[in-house]
Scaffold this active site. Structure first.
Site, PDB file in Angstrom:
ATOM      1  N   GLU A   7      23.952 -77.994 -18.307  1.00 25.81           N
ATOM      2  CA  GLU A   7      25.055 -77.011 -18.268  1.00 25.81           C
ATOM      3  C   GLU A   7      24.592 -75.942 -17.278  1.00 25.81           C
ATOM      4  O   GLU A   7      23.468 -75.435 -17.386  1.00 25.81           O
ATOM      5  CB  GLU A   7      25.272 -76.478 -19.679  1.00 25.81           C
ATOM      6  CG  GLU A   7      25.690 -75.043 -19.834  1.00 25.81           C
ATOM      7  CD  GLU A   7      27.167 -74.792 -19.539  1.00 25.81           C
ATOM      8  OE1 GLU A   7      27.438 -74.356 -18.394  1.00 25.81           O
ATOM      9  OE2 GLU A   7      28.016 -75.006 -20.437  1.00 25.81           O
ATOM     10  N   ALA A   9      25.303 -72.927 -16.940  1.00 24.19           N
ATOM     11  CA  ALA A   9      25.050 -71.607 -17.511  1.00 24.19           C
ATOM     12  C   ALA A   9      23.749 -71.558 -18.296  1.00 24.19           C
ATOM     13  O   ALA A   9      23.277 -70.489 -18.669  1.00 24.19           O
ATOM     14  CB  ALA A   9      26.205 -71.221 -18.434  1.00 24.19           C
ATOM     15  N   SER A  10      23.165 -72.733 -18.574  1.00 20.64           N
ATOM     16  CA  SER A  10      22.030 -72.822 -19.499  1.00 20.64           C
ATOM     17  C   SER A  10      20.720 -72.511 -18.806  1.00 20.64           C
ATOM     18  O   SER A  10      20.340 -73.149 -17.821  1.00 20.64           O
ATOM     19  CB  SER A  10      22.000 -74.231 -20.105  1.00 20.64           C
ATOM     20  OG  SER A  10      20.682 -74.653 -20.364  1.00 20.64           O
ATOM     21  N   SER A  11      20.027 -71.515 -19.345  1.00 21.36           N
ATOM     22  CA  SER A  11      18.800 -71.030 -18.703  1.00 21.36           C
ATOM     23  C   SER A  11      17.709 -72.105 -18.666  1.00 21.36           C
ATOM     24  O   SER A  11      17.052 -72.295 -17.649  1.00 21.36           O
ATOM     25  CB  SER A  11      18.308 -69.785 -19.429  1.00 21.36           C
ATOM     26  OG  SER A  11      18.267 -70.010 -20.832  1.00 21.36           O
ATOM     27  N   SER A  13      18.120 -75.219 -18.667  1.00 18.18           N
ATOM     28  CA  SER A  13      18.487 -76.340 -17.792  1.00 18.18           C
ATOM     29  C   SER A  13      17.939 -76.128 -16.376  1.00 18.18           C
ATOM     30  O   SER A  13      17.751 -77.097 -15.632  1.00 18.18           O
ATOM     31  CB  SER A  13      20.015 -76.496 -17.718  1.00 18.18           C
ATOM     32  OG  SER A  13      20.550 -76.915 -18.955  1.00 18.18           O
TER      33      SER A  13
END
EC number: 5.99.1.4
Lengths: 197, 197
Positions: A7, A9-11, A13
């Protein structure tokens, strides 16, 4: 093969996206890049309409420090974005276009770098579109296709498939036998599992 | 020195408790054993009155599988308890007695084994008291002291100190400089940090 579910927005990731290409090559494992959206899953599973890292401040403070340590150890540039999370919907749709046209992996890394190495707002087309060009895509065509029903449906289908595979966070890794691994710190283990099974 | 913050009900605290003694000896790092309760923190931080692993089933399913993999890799016996979580209050109070009398570390490992290697109900005095004896404590005296204001206050103080250190889950590790690490999979990193700083 290992599916890489991420994702924008996912840190966590971010370091996974920056590391997976090299590690997969070293292991001889093919990666299937699977952008999806965490928002709907957080909402339906935990009743959250914001990131758990914002909803639960001690968890958020820890995550940023942990991510800083990870990026330092891996020599990955890192700047804490002023706003978090930046909505990853537009980036995910463009990534799906790119992945079907051969420039999606490079685009994915460029978007993550914009978000977490420069703190830019990746929901802004003015940030995203130059990255399409930089990755080798045609900005005008990609913009049109990203808003097509085909791509919207593909992203929805990825969210549905994520749910069906038991995914509840990002990054996640799914091996051919269905084995699920969650978190940047499980990337090596997922590749090793895929090699052994 | 590294503080080891654990909750007897916490599934990931189990492999950490079984591994930390050996790893700390190998690193030459002293460990301060800090039993605490996660319930109050989950309640005030996330509004949860049950484990997040029960409240969010996909997360729970993943956790049990992940724990199974970890225990297999580390050769730690594992049986999924029929009930989860077992209330860790009585065990935590007895552990505080034991830690002040020299039998607390062994008792801690015995309680975790009862919970996660045999699936026993560690809230039951009939399960706990033989473990006091096995660890080298005096069951009758320990039972009385575990219910004293001194020990009750010490456990409350541990919960308050955990909150103050930014702890939100277990196991957690805190180094002398305040650096916080969360999760069994950060144990090695916490020991390395403590050695370098």
């Amino acid at each position: 093969m290992v599916q890489f579910w991420y994702e924008f927005a996912s840190s966590y990731s971010y370091p996974a996206a920056m590391r997976i290409g090299r590690l997969a090559r070293e292991s001889g494992i093919e990666i299937e890049w699977r952008p999806f959206l965490l928002g709907p899953l957080f909402k339906e599973m935990q009743g959250l309409s914001d990131s758990p890292f914002n909803a639960f401040p001690p968890k958020g403070r820890y995550m940023w420090r942990d991510l800083e340590r990870i990026c330092e150890a891996e020599e990955i540039p890192f700047v804490k974005p002023k706003k978090f999370p930046h909505n990853g919907l537009a980036a995910a749709r463009l990534a799906l276009v790119g992945l079907s046209e051969g420039w999606g992996e490079v685009f994915t890394r460029l978007v993550f770098s914009a978000n977490f190495a420069r703190g830019e707002d990746i929901s802004d087309p003015a940030v995203l579109e130059p990255l399409v060009t930089e990755a080798g895509g045609d900005t005008r065509k990609a913009r049109v296709r990203a808003n097509s029903e085909e791509i919207k449906d593909r992203l929805k289908s990825n969210v549905d498939q994520a749910r069906a595979r038991g995914i509840f966070g990002a990054p996640s890794f799914v091996c051919d036998d269905g084995e699920l691994f969650w978190g940047n710190d499980r990337l090596e283990q997922a590749l090793a599992w895929s090699k052994q099974h």
